[in-house]
Enzyme design. Structure first.
Site, short mmCIF file in Angstrom:
data_model
loop_
_atom_site.label_atom_id
_atom_site.label_comp_id
_atom_site.label_asym_id
_atom_site.label_seq_id
_atom_site.Cartn_x
_atom_site.Cartn_y
_atom_site.Cartn_z
N GLN A 255 52.12 25.32 53.15
CA GLN A 255 51.59 25.25 51.79
C GLN A 255 52.17 24.03 51.06
OE1 GLN A 255 49.05 25.73 49.61
NE2 GLN A 255 49.18 27.68 50.65
N HIS A 258 50.56 20.53 51.13
CA HIS A 258 49.29 20.24 50.47
C HIS A 258 49.44 19.23 49.35
CE1 HIS A 258 46.02 22.42 52.21
NE2 HIS A 258 46.66 23.58 52.21
N HIS A 323 47.74 33.25 48.28
CA HIS A 323 47.97 33.77 49.63
C HIS A 323 49.26 34.59 49.63
CE1 HIS A 323 45.99 29.78 50.18
NE2 HIS A 323 45.21 30.46 51.00
N HIS A 415 13.29 48.37 19.15
CA HIS A 415 13.69 48.95 20.43
C HIS A 415 13.18 50.38 20.51
CE1 HIS A 415 16.34 45.49 20.69
NE2 HIS A 415 16.76 45.87 21.88
#
Lengths: 429, 429
Positions: A255, A258, A323, A415
């Site tokens: 990780q 990155h 993660h 309505h």
């Protein structure tokens, strides 16, 4: 890594705070780029390509010859690996298909929901320090499976004006309908508004730098859908004394490499594992090509020692990692109790890299604690679930009076009238 | 209504353009309110309540006595109607529950997805010209069904400092855990950041005016999830010669009465139906309490005559209406071919009002063509779908080499290493 031993619960919140991402300074720049693309189309794309990428292709669209040349340059071994990953991704995502189920909520009132593919999707595939062709697999394969009619990929060209070979191979393999040599906020602008050559899409997917992320968020305000707010990638490892320091260190580093802003967290009940992991980190880091990046990321990262796996889980549910790797003796049971996470990896053989590339789960996941309220990308992300309803005369009779009362109470007489005129017609009342 | 006869296809796009919503002027105001709420908490809430609502309750939280008093003021008839609606909504949304299905994507690689409730949700319930308690039903009932732990409702108080009685009754009935007398952008700020009395939530739901909508979109940039970008409400009716003008007119008016910016569209193959509907509109409009609003909305609305139901459908798929009523002889078949819409109402007895209140489908739907890329609110909106994976030794052996190759090709050596250290351990290679 910063080592924190047995933090008090009242300190957790401060401990788990991510660095604030201040996009304010980008806002105006990105807004200007988007407006310019909206107003001037391809001319604006060409302008920004020259400005930012130092290369403006004559034609943004990747042509047949370019695909063929790229494919020829990719090794057969790598092609097979990509095909294996694609097959797994398709198998996992195909299981997410659902069939309409008609529910008769009361006699004569039939309601159902049907998944209809989003017609046009745009996939942004970054290519910065490394070309991330796995993003193509994770986005184009499910898009094709969902039945999207137009699957447009945008990816920035390298200095030679070409999009990465493997990206082009994967795009073709996964059923992308068009690929454009286009990056940055201007690519998002093109997908959002459409230009002479780039089609406007209904939803934009994919990770990117701060400019791309900000552009996606501004695009979302115009009505186009986006997949996720993407921030720096994150991993958290929960380990007890059965964890394997070499594995844990490798996962943390995968990780950390990155980017310098990657978030890496180790939470463990074992001081021995903690110490051994720190040693392993040093050993493995030394031989990594991207060690400068990984080392910088680790500096901001934390290793936290806690009393029990229960406390670790509670802390990590608060953190809501993108993660989460659970490397404990009771990993299955722990995983059952995860409340906030993007994706969970259970046991010592389930490394994040498996999910990043090939196991079948999607790697486009919520970061920066967004996992509290967001899901990762799935087949659902490429469809709309349209609801349908059909009332029979009896259904209308059964439900009508309740609706009349409620509409009247909301002071919405028209309505109520929509029911009343129908009841009058069927009852002749 | 503006009547357009047999428009050319190249003119559709211009014809279907919604009025642009320029939120630019609001951006700064809303940003200031959000920042202030973030920095000063309850003090800021009190300030804006005084400024905008002209009423600042001592305590924002609705207390037990207020619930009891409100409940006592709601008629038994209306309570029963609300209970009927709640039961239908629960029946329809309960059918959307899914069970985890474990997929063995290749031997020894197990992947699955599990729906986990979002822990804390915030529901905004507007009360402007009319209190919209039906919003409580549509949001709190599914939230409770999904298992959300904290269901916070914010609704602006009236001049007397009270939240609408029926809203309070419905909130309690549907399992809201706390209700705050709080409206506007400041309520969204409170839900986004949390204050001394209002908890920070993970996802914010609900319609609102332009300030609320802008605030939700700005909140989304901080990481909190939001349900939908909400714009002015819309209905489109597709009718052939079997349509009933009195029904069609009532349906168009029930949308038009929402606000002057409501979007109303009639697309028909029958000139006779078109003319009769215009006559009915005049007749029904004359007796509506909200006729000024409805008349203004109709002025911007269009009745379009087309050659065939096929052309009508194509035009409406391009429009992507929030609500689409299909009043044709072949309504079922037409409905099958709808590609873009929030919710579809099939046949002469299925009016939008049924779905607005009680049939069971959700009335929180994508507007302003967002139906091209967004789904309406459903049970899915209240859960995260977390993915899980578990690799066995054999699984690792089977998938490992492909991952190594792909990671190497992406120049992410630490990713590769996370596999390699494990393969070495199991293979002793």
């Amino acid at each position: 890594m910063k080592v924190i031993r047995y933090p008090k619960k009242e300190d957790w919140s401060a401990l788990l705070t991510r660095p604030a991402l201040d996009a304010r300074s980008l806002e105006r720049d990105v807004a200007r780029i988007l407006e310019d693309v909206r107003d001037r189309g391809d001319a604006a794309l060409r302008h920004y390509a020259r400005l930012f990428d130092r290369v403006a292709p004559d034609d943004f669209l990747v042509g047949e010859a370019e695909f063929a040349a790229a494919e020829a340059r990719v090794s057969d071994e790598l092609k097979d690996a990509i095909r294996l990953a694609k097959a797994n991704i398709e198998r996992f995502h195909a299981a997410q298909r659902d069939q309409p189920e008609v529910v008769e909520t009361m006699p004569g009132v039939f309601c159902w929901r049907k998944s209809v593919p989003i017609e046009k999707v745009g996939l942004y595939v970054p290519a910065g320090t490394a070309p991330l062709f796995s993003t193509v697999l994770m986005l184009a394969a499910p898009a094709r499976l969902a039945g999207c009619r137009e699957i447009v990929v945008c990816s920035p060209p390298a200095a030679d004006g070409r999009v990465d070979d493997v990206t082009l191979f994967a795009a073709r393999l996964c059923g992308a309908t068009r690929v454009f040599k286009l990056g940055g906020a201007q690519a998002i602008g093109a997908l959002c508004f459409g230009t002479e050559t780039v089609p406007r899409v209904d939803k934009i997917f994919g990770p990117g730098n701060q400019y791309v992320t900000e552009a996606k968020q501004q695009a979302a305000k115009t009505g186009v859908a986006i997949d996720l707010p993407a921030g720096p990638s994150e991993v958290a490892v929960l380990a007890d004394e059965t964890g394997v320091p070499a594995f844990i260190a490798a996962d943390l580093l995968s990780q950390a490499e990155h980017g310098v802003d990657s978030q890496v967290l180790l939470v463990t009940t074992s001081e021995a594992i903690l110490d051994a992991t720190l040693t392993e980190l040093d050993r493995q880091l030394a031989v990594l090509p991207r060690r400068a990046i990984a080392a910088a990321a680790l500096e901001n990262s934390k290793a936290i020692l806690v009393e029990s796996t229960g406390a670790a889980l509670e802390l990590l549910n608060e953190y809501a990692a993108e993660h989460l790797i659970v490397a404990t003796a009771d990993a299955d049971e722990i995983a059952e109790r995860v409340v906030n996470a993007g994706s969970v990896f259970i046991g010592n053989y389930s490394c994040e890299a498996a999910g990043d590339y090939a196991s079948g789960t999607n790697h486009t996941l919520p970061t920066n604690a967004a996992a509290r309220g967001w899901s990762g990308v799935s087949l659902d992300s490429f469809v709309k679930k349209i609801t349908f309803q059909k009332l029979t005369r009896d259904g209308l009779r059964a439900i009508g009076p309740a609706i009349e009362l409620m509409a009247e109470a909301e002071q919405l007489r028209a309505h109520k009238n929509a029911i009343s005129v129908r009841l009058e017609a069927v009852e002749n009342r």
